[in-house]
Motif scaffolding. Structure first.
Motif, mmCIF file in Angstrom:
data_model
loop_
_atom_site.group_PDB
_atom_site.id
_atom_site.type_symbol
_atom_site.label_atom_id
_atom_site.label_comp_id
_atom_site.label_asym_id
_atom_site.label_seq_id
_atom_site.Cartn_x
_atom_site.Cartn_y
_atom_site.Cartn_z
ATOM 1 N N THR A 58 0.830 -1.203 0.000
ATOM 2 C CA THR A 58 0.000 0.000 0.000
ATOM 3 C C THR A 58 0.865 1.254 0.000
ATOM 4 O OG1 THR A 58 -1.680 -1.189 1.266
ATOM 5 C CG2 THR A 58 -1.844 1.211 1.226
ATOM 6 N N VAL A 59 1.852 1.273 0.864
ATOM 7 C CA VAL A 59 2.742 2.435 0.968
ATOM 8 C C VAL A 59 3.553 2.605 -0.311
ATOM 9 C CG1 VAL A 59 4.649 3.462 2.252
ATOM 10 C CG2 VAL A 59 2.861 2.214 3.471
ATOM 11 N N ALA A 60 4.071 1.493 -0.851
ATOM 12 C CA ALA A 60 4.872 1.557 -2.076
ATOM 13 C C ALA A 60 4.056 2.113 -3.231
ATOM 14 C CB ALA A 60 5.405 0.174 -2.427
ATOM 15 N N GLU A 64 4.947 5.469 -5.219
ATOM 16 C CA GLU A 64 5.308 5.291 -6.626
ATOM 17 C C GLU A 64 4.381 6.069 -7.556
ATOM 18 O OE1 GLU A 64 7.346 3.937 -9.972
ATOM 19 O OE2 GLU A 64 7.895 3.546 -7.882
ATOM 20 N N ASN A 65 3.091 6.088 -7.223
ATOM 21 C CA ASN A 65 2.100 6.659 -8.133
ATOM 22 C C ASN A 65 1.526 7.991 -7.672
ATOM 23 O OD1 ASN A 65 1.800 4.377 -10.177
ATOM 24 N ND2 ASN A 65 1.469 3.288 -8.241
ATOM 25 N N ASP A 66 2.100 8.559 -6.612
ATOM 26 C CA ASP A 66 1.675 9.861 -6.109
ATOM 27 C C ASP A 66 0.167 9.871 -5.868
ATOM 28 O OD1 ASP A 66 2.034 12.478 -5.253
ATOM 29 O OD2 ASP A 66 1.792 13.337 -7.255
ATOM 30 N N VAL A 67 -0.318 8.863 -5.162
ATOM 31 C CA VAL A 67 -1.741 8.746 -4.866
ATOM 32 C C VAL A 67 -2.116 9.780 -3.810
ATOM 33 C CG1 VAL A 67 -3.563 7.188 -4.073
ATOM 34 C CG2 VAL A 67 -1.651 6.283 -5.408
ATOM 35 N N PRO A 68 -3.192 10.518 -4.023
ATOM 36 C CA PRO A 68 -3.543 11.581 -3.078
ATOM 37 C C PRO A 68 -4.040 11.033 -1.747
ATOM 38 C CG PRO A 68 -5.264 11.327 -4.713
ATOM 39 C CD PRO A 68 -4.119 10.463 -5.160
ATOM 40 N N PHE A 72 -6.672 5.153 -2.538
ATOM 41 C CA PHE A 72 -5.788 4.001 -2.689
ATOM 42 C C PHE A 72 -5.940 3.387 -4.071
ATOM 43 C CE2 PHE A 72 -7.057 4.339 1.732
ATOM 44 C CZ PHE A 72 -5.849 4.268 2.405
ATOM 45 N N ARG A 73 -4.828 3.000 -4.663
ATOM 46 C CA ARG A 73 -4.872 2.169 -5.860
ATOM 47 C C ARG A 73 -4.831 0.694 -5.480
ATOM 48 N NH1 ARG A 73 -1.355 4.529 -10.908
ATOM 49 N NH2 ARG A 73 -2.478 6.508 -11.170
ATOM 50 N N HIS A 148 -9.199 13.547 -6.415
ATOM 51 C CA HIS A 148 -9.684 14.883 -6.081
ATOM 52 C C HIS A 148 -8.692 15.982 -6.449
ATOM 53 C CE1 HIS A 148 -7.091 15.128 -2.515
ATOM 54 N NE2 HIS A 148 -7.485 13.921 -2.176
ATOM 55 N N GLU A 149 -7.467 15.590 -6.819
ATOM 56 C CA GLU A 149 -6.494 16.590 -7.257
ATOM 57 C C GLU A 149 -6.550 16.794 -8.763
ATOM 58 O OE1 GLU A 149 -2.682 15.412 -5.792
ATOM 59 O OE2 GLU A 149 -3.171 15.831 -3.694
ATOM 60 N N THR A 150 -6.720 15.689 -9.515
ATOM 61 C CA THR A 150 -6.754 15.788 -10.977
ATOM 62 C C THR A 150 -8.171 15.844 -11.533
ATOM 63 O OG1 THR A 150 -6.720 13.381 -11.253
ATOM 64 C CG2 THR A 150 -4.588 14.508 -11.087
ATOM 65 N N GLN A 151 -9.163 15.420 -10.704
ATOM 66 C CA GLN A 151 -10.578 15.399 -11.107
ATOM 67 C C GLN A 151 -10.855 14.411 -12.237
ATOM 68 O OE1 GLN A 151 -12.931 17.014 -9.260
ATOM 69 N NE2 GLN A 151 -11.151 17.442 -7.971
ATOM 70 N N VAL A 152 -10.032 13.375 -12.346
ATOM 71 C CA VAL A 152 -10.279 12.317 -13.327
ATOM 72 C C VAL A 152 -10.233 10.965 -12.630
ATOM 73 C CG1 VAL A 152 -9.327 13.667 -15.229
ATOM 74 C CG2 VAL A 152 -7.842 12.099 -13.969
ATOM 75 N N ALA A 153 -10.734 9.940 -13.304
ATOM 76 C CA ALA A 153 -10.746 8.596 -12.743
ATOM 77 C C ALA A 153 -9.319 8.093 -12.534
ATOM 78 C CB ALA A 153 -11.511 7.653 -13.664
#
Length: 249
Positions: A58-60, A64-68, A72-73, A148-153
């Motif tokens: 989860t942390v990685a 890695e993907n700059d998840v806001p 979670f991805r 919520h930062e990019t406003q896209v899926a």
């Protein structure tokens, strides 16, 4: 090629650092990699017998993907499993986009932003996405969200930016127990193909007939429909304590 962290690092050690990024097919055998007619199809096998719920994956993924924050991805849900005549047991369920062969998120997209990539990944073209969230509602795995930062899926991509240059997804590389295994499902000599042949495997939400490409070893049947709920790991928010969540069955 081995698809857990130790095996991957050992294999990478047999090539020069300069050539590491050009290793073709991180989850392929040498035969598949040299076959001009071979078509790679990525998939993941999660061995729940080895998952300890450490949340390194989860942390990685977040890093890695700059998840806001508060999204979670991938994450690991933790449940208390109670069966008649047995002591309660804590069980782990790593979850992510299943990169289905028949993804229900694809046909509902009004602008065709969601698409299937050449190697089987389900991806989102952010330049087309209008943030309508139809795909979020259509996903039976609770694996999509509106960033919520990019406003896209947004969602797991199997770390497309890494696999396209011969690297493993970040969650696989950092799995300390070797529970996450990634590779080419079309290669009979790959580690993931061997695992599927030699073990009884399950998928989440089998009744949806999505043909997912994420398989589980050791999945209790009571969990195959458990796809909703909060993650066990939640990044600390400003001024707030980190919380741990579980869900009873």
């Amino acid at each position: 090629m081995d698809t857990n962290r130790r095996g991957f690092l050992g294999a990478m050690g047999r090539v020069s650092i300069g050539a590491a990024a050009t290793v073709a097919g991180a989850g392929q055998s040498a035969t598949a990699a040299t076959d001009p007619d071979h078509r790679t199809h990525w998939g993941m096998v999660v061995d729940l017998r080895k998952c300890i719920g450490c949340q390194a994956c989860t942390v990685a993924c977040i890093m890695e993907n700059d998840v806001p924050e508060d999204a979670f991805r991938t994450h690991v849900s933790v449940y208390e499993l109670v069966k008649d005549g047995q002591d309660p047991a804590m069980v782990m369920l790593p979850r992510l986009c299943n990169h289905c062969d028949n993804p229900p998120c694809l046909p509902v997209c009004p602008v065709e932003a969601t698409f299937k990539a050449e190697n089987g990944e389900v991806l989102v073209d952010a330049s087309k996405c209008v943030g309508c969230a139809y795909c979020v509602q259509a996903c039976p795995y609770d694996a999509r969200f509106i960033n919520h930062e990019t406003q896209v899926a947004d969602k797991c991509t199997f770390c497309f930016h890494r696999t396209s240059v011969g690297l493993l997804p970040a969650c696989v590389e950092t799995c300390v127990g070797g529970a996450r295994n990634f590779g080419d499902l079309n290669d009979p000599d790959s580690e993931v193909s061997r695992m599927l042949r030699e073990n009884e495997v399950s998928v989440l939400r089998p009744e949806m007939h999505t043909n997912p490409n994420v398989y589980y070893i050791g999945l209790d049947e009571v969990l195959d429909g458990r796809v909703a709920g909060e993650a066990a790991y939640r990044p600390p928010l400003t001024g707030e304590a980190q919380a741990t969540h579980g869900e009873g069955l």
